[in-house]
Design a protein around this motif. Structure first.
Motif, PDB file in Angstrom:
ATOM      1  N   ALA A 155      72.269   4.850  98.776  1.00 23.90           N
ATOM      2  CA  ALA A 155      70.897   5.256  98.438  1.00 23.90           C
ATOM      3  C   ALA A 155      70.011   5.087  99.666  1.00 23.90           C
ATOM      4  O   ALA A 155      69.914   3.991 100.203  1.00 23.90           O
ATOM      5  CB  ALA A 155      70.374   4.392  97.291  1.00 23.90           C
TER       6      ALA A 155
ATOM      7  N   GLY B 277      67.254   3.926  95.182  1.00 23.74           N
ATOM      8  CA  GLY B 277      67.791   2.563  95.058  1.00 23.74           C
ATOM      9  C   GLY B 277      67.097   1.736  93.981  1.00 23.74           C
ATOM     10  O   GLY B 277      67.655   0.757  93.490  1.00 23.74           O
ATOM     11  N   THR B 278      65.873   2.128  93.607  1.00 28.52           N
ATOM     12  CA  THR B 278      65.127   1.328  92.628  1.00 28.52           C
ATOM     13  C   THR B 278      65.312   1.835  91.202  1.00 28.52           C
ATOM     14  O   THR B 278      65.378   1.049  90.267  1.00 28.52           O
ATOM     15  CB  THR B 278      63.614   1.332  92.959  1.00 28.52           C
ATOM     16  OG1 THR B 278      63.192   2.691  93.130  1.00 28.52           O
ATOM     17  CG2 THR B 278      63.304   0.536  94.211  1.00 28.52           C
TER      18      THR B 278
ATOM     19  N   GLN C  87      60.405  -0.437  98.616  1.00 31.19           N
ATOM     20  CA  GLN C  87      61.725  -0.873  99.097  1.00 31.19           C
ATOM     21  C   GLN C  87      62.407  -1.728  98.022  1.00 31.19           C
ATOM     22  O   GLN C  87      61.798  -2.682  97.511  1.00 31.19           O
ATOM     23  CB  GLN C  87      61.541  -1.699 100.381  1.00 31.19           C
ATOM     24  CG  GLN C  87      62.868  -2.142 100.972  1.00 31.19           C
ATOM     25  CD  GLN C  87      62.705  -2.954 102.250  1.00 31.19           C
ATOM     26  OE1 GLN C  87      61.617  -3.052 102.809  1.00 31.19           O
ATOM     27  NE2 GLN C  87      63.800  -3.534 102.701  1.00 31.19           N
TER      28      GLN C  87
ATOM     29  N   TYR D 100      66.433   1.346 103.393  1.00 31.29           N
ATOM     30  CA  TYR D 100      65.045   1.806 103.342  1.00 31.29           C
ATOM     31  C   TYR D 100      64.651   2.144 104.775  1.00 31.29           C
ATOM     32  O   TYR D 100      64.631   1.273 105.651  1.00 31.29           O
ATOM     33  CB  TYR D 100      64.167   0.699 102.765  1.00 31.29           C
ATOM     34  CG  TYR D 100      62.778   1.168 102.416  1.00 31.29           C
ATOM     35  CD1 TYR D 100      62.530   1.877 101.248  1.00 31.29           C
ATOM     36  CD2 TYR D 100      61.700   0.893 103.263  1.00 31.29           C
ATOM     37  CE1 TYR D 100      61.244   2.306 100.921  1.00 31.29           C
ATOM     38  CE2 TYR D 100      60.418   1.323 102.937  1.00 31.29           C
ATOM     39  CZ  TYR D 100      60.202   2.027 101.770  1.00 31.29           C
ATOM     40  OH  TYR D 100      58.941   2.454 101.453  1.00 31.29           O
TER      41      TYR D 100
ATOM     42  N   ASP E 174      66.163   5.524 100.883  1.00 29.73           N
ATOM     43  CA  ASP E 174      64.780   5.786 100.493  1.00 29.73           C
ATOM     44  C   ASP E 174      63.858   5.552 101.680  1.00 29.73           C
ATOM     45  O   ASP E 174      64.241   4.903 102.662  1.00 29.73           O
ATOM     46  CB  ASP E 174      64.376   4.862  99.330  1.00 29.73           C
ATOM     47  CG  ASP E 174      65.058   5.240  98.026  1.00 29.73           C
ATOM     48  OD1 ASP E 174      64.887   6.393  97.587  1.00 29.73           O
ATOM     49  OD2 ASP E 174      65.772   4.390  97.457  1.00 29.73           O
TER      50      ASP E 174
ATOM     51  N   LYS F 239      72.141   0.264  99.810  1.00 31.00           N
ATOM     52  CA  LYS F 239      70.777   0.802  99.783  1.00 31.00           C
ATOM     53  C   LYS F 239      70.143   0.559 101.140  1.00 31.00           C
ATOM     54  O   LYS F 239      70.242  -0.551 101.670  1.00 31.00           O
ATOM     55  CB  LYS F 239      69.932   0.082  98.727  1.00 31.00           C
ATOM     56  CG  LYS F 239      70.473   0.180  97.319  1.00 31.00           C
ATOM     57  CD  LYS F 239      69.611  -0.618  96.361  1.00 31.00           C
ATOM     58  CE  LYS F 239      70.264  -0.664  94.982  1.00 31.00           C
ATOM     59  NZ  LYS F 239      69.478  -1.475  94.038  1.00 31.00           N
TER      60      LYS F 239
ATOM     61  N   ALA G 294      73.641   1.189  93.180  1.00 32.66           N
ATOM     62  CA  ALA G 294      74.271   1.744  94.397  1.00 32.66           C
ATOM     63  C   ALA G 294      74.835   0.597  95.241  1.00 32.66           C
ATOM     64  O   ALA G 294      74.203  -0.452  95.364  1.00 32.66           O
ATOM     65  CB  ALA G 294      73.237   2.533  95.207  1.00 32.66           C
TER      66      ALA G 294
ATOM     67  N   ASP H 212      69.250  10.735  98.930  1.00 34.01           N
ATOM     68  CA  ASP H 212      68.015  10.282  99.568  1.00 34.01           C
ATOM     69  C   ASP H 212      66.797  10.686  98.755  1.00 34.01           C
ATOM     70  O   ASP H 212      66.822  11.684  98.031  1.00 34.01           O
ATOM     71  CB  ASP H 212      67.916  10.790 101.011  1.00 34.01           C
ATOM     72  CG  ASP H 212      67.612  12.277 101.101  1.00 34.01           C
ATOM     73  OD1 ASP H 212      68.564  13.080 101.058  1.00 34.01           O
ATOM     74  OD2 ASP H 212      66.429  12.638 101.210  1.00 34.01           O
TER      75      ASP H 212
ATOM     76  N   ALA I 124      67.668  -3.719  99.525  1.00 35.09           N
ATOM     77  CA  ALA I 124      67.874  -2.633 100.506  1.00 35.09           C
ATOM     78  C   ALA I 124      67.812  -3.183 101.937  1.00 35.09           C
ATOM     79  O   ALA I 124      67.039  -4.105 102.224  1.00 35.09           O
ATOM     80  CB  ALA I 124      66.809  -1.562 100.321  1.00 35.09           C
TER      81      ALA I 124
END
Ligand code: DC
Length: 234
Positions: A14, A140-141, A202, A152, A16, A150, A147, A135, A206
């Motif tokens: 993931a 991830g949240t 975040q 960020y 983000d 993760k 996942a 993405d 992550a």
């Protein structure tokens, strides 16, 4: 590689971060490096925005879009070898969803709870077998909280603006153009980070990656190493 994940095709990665942090290009390269599929979740929000604008649904009505109205827009993410391509009413909209008009409206659409809920099944379906690099802002949240990896991604605002302008092939990277683009990106981040549903944030677990001044290949390799470790159970 020994697979220690319970997913048949590999782990879920993931990625983000804010607009222009390099998520999508990194996710695409990382997926190719791992032999995974790439899911650009922003493309789904963009395709819905494009379809709603085409259908001339007034922006003031977006907050009350129903699942039936969203179905009627005929937005689909069709799986192809390396990822997904977006269609609206059977037509490829790969280019149209990157227009300035869509850029200016997509955060508004992405803040609508019924739209986020409507999309969730399609996004989760894409990860059902694993082997995916996804993405977005809430991967991830919210979308894949389990996942295995993760990350960020963050990047200095001026650098994000510079990358966006270069990506678009705009030769004009004069200070005023950069400032204007940085302001547009920050306006989107503000909406994405402060909305009530699934705001950009975040995940606690992550890995933070600051891509400012990082070579593209370096950031892909760094994430590939982490992904391979996690896939092996590390
Ligand atoms: O990553 P992008 O610029 O293509 O994203 C377009 C918009 O969609 C952006 O305003 C944030 C939103 N988005 C979101 O809310 N959640 C996601 N998982 C992906 C994108």
């Amino acid at each position: 590689m020994t697979q220690r994940t319970h997913r048949p095709d590999g782990i879920i990665v993931a990625l983000d971060g804010p607009a222009g942090s390099g998520k999508s290009s990194t996710a695409k390269a990382l997926a190719a490096r791992l032999g995974y599929r790439h899911l650009d979740s922003g493309a789904f929000y963009r395709a819905i925005t494009h379809a709603a604008l085409q259908a001339e649904i007034p922006v003031e009505r977006w907050d009350s879009l129903t699942p039936a109205e969203l179905d009627a827009l005929e937005v689909h993410g069709a799986a192809d070898g390396a990822g997904y391509h977006m269609t609206v009413a059977g037509r490829d909209v790969g280019e149209a969803i990157r227009s300035e008009r869509v850029n200016a409206h997509v955060s508004r659409m992405a803040a609508v709870p019924s739209v986020r809920e409507w999309l969730m099944d399609a996004l989760r379906e894409a990860g059902a077998r694993g082997g995916l690099v996804a993405d977005g802002r809430d991967i991830g949240t919210v979308v894949f909280p389990d996942a295995e990896l993760k990350a960020y991604l963050v990047c200095a605002p001026e650098e994000r603006a510079r990358r966006r302008l270069l990506e678009r092939g705009e030769p004009d990277v004069a200070p005023e153009a950069l400032r204007a683009e940085a302001a547009r990106l920050q306006a989107r981040d503000e909406i994405d980070s402060t909305r009530a549903v699934a705001p950009l944030t975040q995940a606690a677990d992550a890995v933070l990656v600051d891509t400012t001044g990082m070579e593209f290949g370096e950031q892909v390799e760094r994430l590939a190493r982490l992904a391979l470790e996690r896939a092996a159970g590390g």
